[in-house]
Design an enzyme around this catalytic site. Sequence first.
Site, PDB file in Angstrom:
ATOM      1  N   SER A  73      47.136  -9.848  -1.030  1.00  0.00           N
ATOM      2  CA  SER A  73      47.340 -10.243   0.848  1.00  0.00           C
ATOM      3  C   SER A  73      47.983  -8.926   1.190  1.00  0.00           C
ATOM      4  O   SER A  73      48.540  -8.385   0.210  1.00  0.00           O
ATOM      5  CB  SER A  73      48.153 -11.252   1.304  1.00  0.00           C
ATOM      6  OG  SER A  73      48.476 -11.436   2.391  1.00  0.00           O
TER       7      SER A  73
ATOM      8  N   LYS B 198      51.237 -12.703  -3.632  1.00  0.00           N
ATOM      9  CA  LYS B 198      50.134 -13.192  -3.236  1.00  0.00           C
ATOM     10  C   LYS B 198      48.822 -12.656  -3.981  1.00  0.00           C
ATOM     11  O   LYS B 198      48.439 -11.349  -4.047  1.00  0.00           O
ATOM     12  CB  LYS B 198      49.231 -13.526  -2.060  1.00  0.00           C
ATOM     13  CG  LYS B 198      48.134 -14.567  -1.738  1.00  0.00           C
ATOM     14  CD  LYS B 198      48.000 -14.798  -0.101  1.00  0.00           C
ATOM     15  CE  LYS B 198      47.502 -16.189  -0.515  1.00  0.00           C
ATOM     16  NZ  LYS B 198      45.931 -15.885  -0.892  1.00  0.00           N
TER      17      LYS B 198
ATOM     18  N   SER C  34      -6.839  -1.239  -6.668  1.00  0.00           N
ATOM     19  CA  SER C  34      -6.928  -1.252  -5.157  1.00  0.00           C
ATOM     20  C   SER C  34      -5.073  -1.630  -5.592  1.00  0.00           C
ATOM     21  O   SER C  34      -4.256  -1.497  -6.211  1.00  0.00           O
ATOM     22  CB  SER C  34      -7.283  -1.736  -4.706  1.00  0.00           C
ATOM     23  OG  SER C  34      -6.874  -2.908  -3.882  1.00  0.00           O
ATOM     24  N   THR C  35      -4.000  -1.200  -4.732  1.00  0.00           N
ATOM     25  CA  THR C  35      -3.148  -1.658  -4.724  1.00  0.00           C
ATOM     26  C   THR C  35      -2.910  -2.858  -4.323  1.00  0.00           C
ATOM     27  O   THR C  35      -1.976  -3.995  -5.000  1.00  0.00           O
ATOM     28  CB  THR C  35      -2.708  -1.580  -2.553  1.00  0.00           C
ATOM     29  OG1 THR C  35      -2.566   0.016  -2.243  1.00  0.00           O
ATOM     30  CG2 THR C  35      -0.986  -2.013  -2.150  1.00  0.00           C
TER      31      THR C  35
ATOM     32  N   THR D  93       1.021  -1.427  -0.106  1.00  0.00           N
ATOM     33  CA  THR D  93      -0.101  -0.263  -0.104  1.00  0.00           C
ATOM     34  C   THR D  93       1.372   1.153   0.055  1.00  0.00           C
ATOM     35  O   THR D  93       0.765   2.056  -0.125  1.00  0.00           O
ATOM     36  CB  THR D  93      -0.726   0.198   1.414  1.00  0.00           C
ATOM     37  OG1 THR D  93      -1.728  -1.069   0.504  1.00  0.00           O
ATOM     38  CG2 THR D  93      -1.817   1.236   1.282  1.00  0.00           C
TER      39      THR D  93
END
Length: 503
Positions: free
Chosen positions: A326, A332, A148-149, A109
């Site tokens: 790293s 790495k 309507s919603t 709503t």
Amino acid sequence: MTSPGATTGPTRREHDLLGDREVPAGAYYGIQTLRAQENFHISGVPLHHFPRLIEALAQVKRAAARANHRLGALDDERAAAIDQACQEIVGGALHEHFVVDMIQGGAGTSTNMNANEVIANRALEILGHGRGEYDHLHPNNHVNLGQSTNDVYPTSVRLAMMLSFPALAEAMDHLITTLRSKGEEFSADLKMGRTQMQDAVPMTVGQEFHGWATTIAEDVQRLTRTATLFQEINLGATAIGTGITSDPRYAQMATAELAELTGIPFVVSDDLVEATSDTGAFVTFSGILKRIAVKISKICNDLRLLSSGPRAGFHELNLPSVQPGSSIMPGKVNPVIPEVVNQVAFEVIGNDLTVTFAAEGGQLQLNAFEPVICFNILESTRIMTRAMNTLADRCIAGITLNRDVLQDYLRRSIGVVTALVPVIGYAAATDIAQSALQTGRPVAELVLERGLLDERRLTNLLSPSSMTRPVRPTATGTIPAITLDVESDSGEVARPQADPADV
């Protein structure tokens, strides 16, 4: 102009069921949206985070206004003003004023009223009035006329999903194309296939990449086919499916208008009462998203395994180095792209569980939990789209092979003995495999030493053509001759080239 969420500065007074409130003068939303902002500090994700949902809401309101105008329920001036306001929103205007949290109580709503208020206030400006002067054009009486919603919201969500999924399908196609391109590039590179993390039988790296492409391609079709479920809508059902407050002709007329505006062949559900409470299409579509997520996560698991190392892992593939890995270990580099796509997949899988519980939680003539269904499916679609493109462009496209590693694994593997089973039998092949495992000697060397096959026959049986696809024996029981994958004096393994007569 003050910002949409401002609580200081100039204001205007608006009234609703609960009384009067001061609304920021610069806001296009009104009092009901203001209350929803205050009530729903939940996800922190406002409606405008999903532009397709805002566009969908505007298109539904536009279709409704056109239908009501044709039915004589809405006069020319108001209908034109609402239509223009909706067009502007579809074009990207005023999205920042759709401020309600995606997760909300009230079955949507607050979302519907946010749309009604923004459209009404922009339409008032078009008509020459000030924002909040609802005597001239009202969010409920005019923008929400005959609605309507409970029919607007699910229809808008369905349309939003129809507008959103093509980007995901396009991203999937892009990933498929990238995988297939790599499959072609690596079509002649042999490797050991593995089952249950153990050596199995040889294959090509190209076959592995083509397999990944195929598993994603299957679901592009499923995704597109499943999305057609959203074409059946309940617009005109109003509160519970009986159509109360709407013209008997409205449902068909509004649906036809929406189809014309969007180019999507929407149809009115045969049973509007059932359609108003049904969430089956959402469950099915979310399930397809989960299926895609599971598959893409498995591919990323494979990529992380195959690129592991570089010295103490599989190290068959090199993933592109996109950032240092790293803060403490020099040199790495981590597989960060597959890792992030894995995490996206985990999120999508979890979202599907939320959709399942929300769909199951519906009661009687309405499911009040469609907002969380909408949020999770749109979010899954959004992040999966980005993940697919990221995986294709930042990872797959830049993969290279460590051919020396691939060849060494192949040379030392006992899995090649499987190719000899049709000729020497399972028992003899098992004995060779055990001996190779115990002694570390190559399979071919043991077979020749025991006189089970001559060198030419053995070479044919262990050729790439014989080991990576079905081969029909000739009338003499031999395998068609091809260029051999044999170890040279230098210790290198030649890349395979099939005899044209055998292709």
